[in-house]
Scaffold this motif. Sequence first.
Motif, PDB file in Angstrom:
ATOM      1  N   UNK A  53       3.295  10.585  15.409  1.00 37.38           N
ATOM      2  CA  UNK A  53       3.622  11.757  15.023  1.00 37.38           C
ATOM      3  C   UNK A  53       5.167  12.048  14.319  1.00 37.38           C
ATOM      4  N   UNK A  54       5.776  11.302  14.204  1.00 36.17           N
ATOM      5  CA  UNK A  54       7.049  10.342  13.778  1.00 36.17           C
ATOM      6  C   UNK A  54       7.178  10.353  12.518  1.00 36.17           C
ATOM      7  N   UNK A  55       5.178   9.941  11.723  1.00 36.07           N
ATOM      8  CA  UNK A  55       5.620   9.444  10.616  1.00 36.07           C
ATOM      9  C   UNK A  55       4.916  11.106  10.141  1.00 36.07           C
ATOM     10  N   UNK A  76      13.929  14.318  12.012  1.00 41.74           N
ATOM     11  CA  UNK A  76      12.296  13.366  12.928  1.00 41.74           C
ATOM     12  C   UNK A  76      12.032  12.700  14.136  1.00 41.74           C
ATOM     13  N   UNK A  77      13.643  11.706  13.927  1.00 43.00           N
ATOM     14  CA  UNK A  77      13.963  11.667  16.280  1.00 43.00           C
ATOM     15  C   UNK A  77      14.446  12.823  16.860  1.00 43.00           C
ATOM     16  N   UNK A  78      14.882  13.691  16.243  1.00 41.54           N
ATOM     17  CA  UNK A  78      15.742  14.610  17.246  1.00 41.54           C
ATOM     18  C   UNK A  78      14.384  16.269  17.203  1.00 41.54           C
ATOM     19  N   UNK A  82      13.333  16.524  21.363  1.00 34.04           N
ATOM     20  CA  UNK A  82      12.994  17.659  21.729  1.00 34.04           C
ATOM     21  C   UNK A  82      11.335  18.276  21.612  1.00 34.04           C
ATOM     22  N   UNK A  83      10.433  17.889  21.947  1.00 30.35           N
ATOM     23  CA  UNK A  83       8.756  17.656  21.838  1.00 30.35           C
ATOM     24  C   UNK A  83       8.883  16.968  23.366  1.00 30.35           C
ATOM     25  N   UNK A 205      14.152   8.261  23.790  1.00 29.69           N
ATOM     26  CA  UNK A 205      12.857   7.124  24.592  1.00 29.69           C
ATOM     27  C   UNK A 205      11.990   7.724  23.764  1.00 29.69           C
ATOM     28  N   UNK A 206      11.224   8.719  23.913  1.00 29.37           N
ATOM     29  CA  UNK A 206      10.406   9.035  22.351  1.00 29.37           C
ATOM     30  C   UNK A 206      10.946   9.123  20.942  1.00 29.37           C
ATOM     31  N   UNK A 207      12.576   9.693  20.558  1.00 28.02           N
ATOM     32  CA  UNK A 207      12.942   9.687  19.723  1.00 28.02           C
ATOM     33  C   UNK A 207      13.291   8.792  19.372  1.00 28.02           C
TER      34      UNK A 207
END
Lengths: 294, 401
Positions: A53-55, A76-78, A82-83, A205-207
């Motif tokens: 998803x980041x990409x 994108x990491x932010x 959030x997600x 972690x997701x970031x």
Amino acid sequence: MTEIFGVPAPVLYGQLLLGLVNGSFYALLSLGLSLIFGLLNIVNFAHGTMYMLGAFLAYLLLEPLGLGYWWAILLVPLLAAGLGIVIERTILKRIYKLDHIYGLLVTFGLTMVIEGFVRVYFGVSGLRYAVPPSLQGMVDLGFMRLPIYRIWVIVAALGLCLVTWLVIERTRLGATLRAGTENPSLVQAFGVNVPLLVTLVFGWGVGLAAFAGVLAAPLMQLTPQIGHSIIITVFGVVVIGGMGSILGSIVTGLGLGLIEGLAKVYYPEASSTAIFVLMILVLLVRPHGLFGKQ
Amino acid sequence: MNKVYGRMLALMASTVLTMPALADEDQVKIALMTDLAGATADYGGPGAVEAVKMAIEDFGGTLNGKPIHVDFIDHQNKPDIAVTKAREAFDSGTDMVINLSNSAAALGVMEIGLAKDKVVIVTGAGSDRITGDACSPNTVHFAFNSYSLANSPVKALAANGVNDWYLIVSDFAYGLSVEAAVSDAIKNAGGTLTGSVKHPAFMASDFSSYALQAISSGAKAIGLSNSSSDTTNSIRALKEFGLGDDQQMVAFTLLINEIHGLGLDQASGLLFADGFYWDRTDQTREWSKRFFERVGKMPNMVNAGDYSGTLHYLRAVEAAGTTDAKTVLAKMREMPINDMFAENGKIREDGMMVHDMYLVQVKTPEESQYDWDYLKVLETIPAEEAFLPLDQSKCSLVNKG
């Protein structure tokens, strides 16, 4: 020309360096996975999807909005964090008290759903995200010509790993976090909002995964599958390093990148299995992983 | 008492539910079976659905005064699902199954088609076994196979004096079958294979290591015996690590959709064999533009094969006046195929529909004038050279006299 076990030395150095680039991705991803497992006790199968998803978010920022690479690596990491926070608050918090397997199943389900959406929307032929102009070109290292972008990957990934490690191991916030996992009710009694800490850690972690996704975007064709091909390897890394060990993930990530690099020279057929053979050996000798606590 | 009734009802219900739906004898039922939404949906997906629908519409929509029935079945790239669904479809009156992307799925469904005596048209899979040792009298192979994709680029480069090869091979059935076909072709053309590297299929996200080995081998031709994202990622890595000006990239399985995804600056110069290019003749352009309006992208050779295969089948049923598989297959072999896909295409006894193939090269960004203007057709490979000569066939149906 010097040869090492029948392989010319320059070729070997080149492959080791490429192994280090891949190792940087493993380190970044396994760090996030390990962080989440350590503090939330969730085996986050959706970690690879967050990387994917980041990409794709980086691509979305570029194509309709015209926001380039440097914006992407910041935003994108932010966005992904959030997600992640929304997912943690709405779904994951309901299953903390259950067995690990439920966390694995829920996040696996999330993976299928998110990947399905991306596939329907973007198709499977692959999208292209260009290397930013300021990082184009190659440097001649004598034994190989290395694209500048790959050097940036090593620097950025290891930099962020180091920052994360310092925060967790060397700051007061990190100390609170670690205490919160050891004994949440006691820490809560001291007036610390433990659920909030847990939410933030999941977001972080997701970031990290999304950051890795942005870093990887210019290196490959973006397809919805890029997440699950890397997540399996990263799980191997986390198991070898020791579930929940921060430093263990970083060191093991880099180390396994190098080992994979060697396998690609000496016996390419085994390159994807080498990590898992190693995993079995480590589990036999040290069931808690190389850096895990007993 | 109620318990007994309950059991009886359940028994009756189960009998009714398991009874195959009675086939309507006059109505033609076809099924598109493919990867509708998965990782290889370029070989099937919405493109295949529209191609089959277009063929039915162009045929007139009805046959024997009844609407032509079509089902769309997703085999999810799993051979076991494909086989189960094919059996269900044939049992409920389906006369013909088309596409079958994924060679393992195709080979499995071919066996069911033979056992149930139904027609199977393979367009989405490329294994040489389909018309080789696993050939079947009920199967027609329409669009391409690994032999046809491997042979012509090797021959063409040999004619230009490029004779030493390095291969990047995907380590699974299809990649290895392409590798075998390419190695044979190199040997036949008098070339040498200086080396090769095998990578895990669809699991390697990073191709830099393989690209570096290929480039440093110094071979003049670098062949990609892989498919889908493995091929596109190999191309990107070769470009990134500085492919030499005197080194030529050759792909052995590439669809136009993948070039669209790569962009011309990455793919330009790439050489490969293709079964269909939309911008080749007036007829291909006319059909492709209609396809584009429905799908939003230009058709690839599999899409074109789905259309052509469906249309040819319907024409054969009409000419035969029955849906009986043996009679229809005989008609299909008897009638030549002339449409936007094939000129004087012909189905051989091994089941291969032989047609011209095209040696194409990807244009540079400067050469491309409009959207989807991606390929130069360098050479037309005549049907009899594009496919394996019958006297070398491993198919038991071929009478070698």
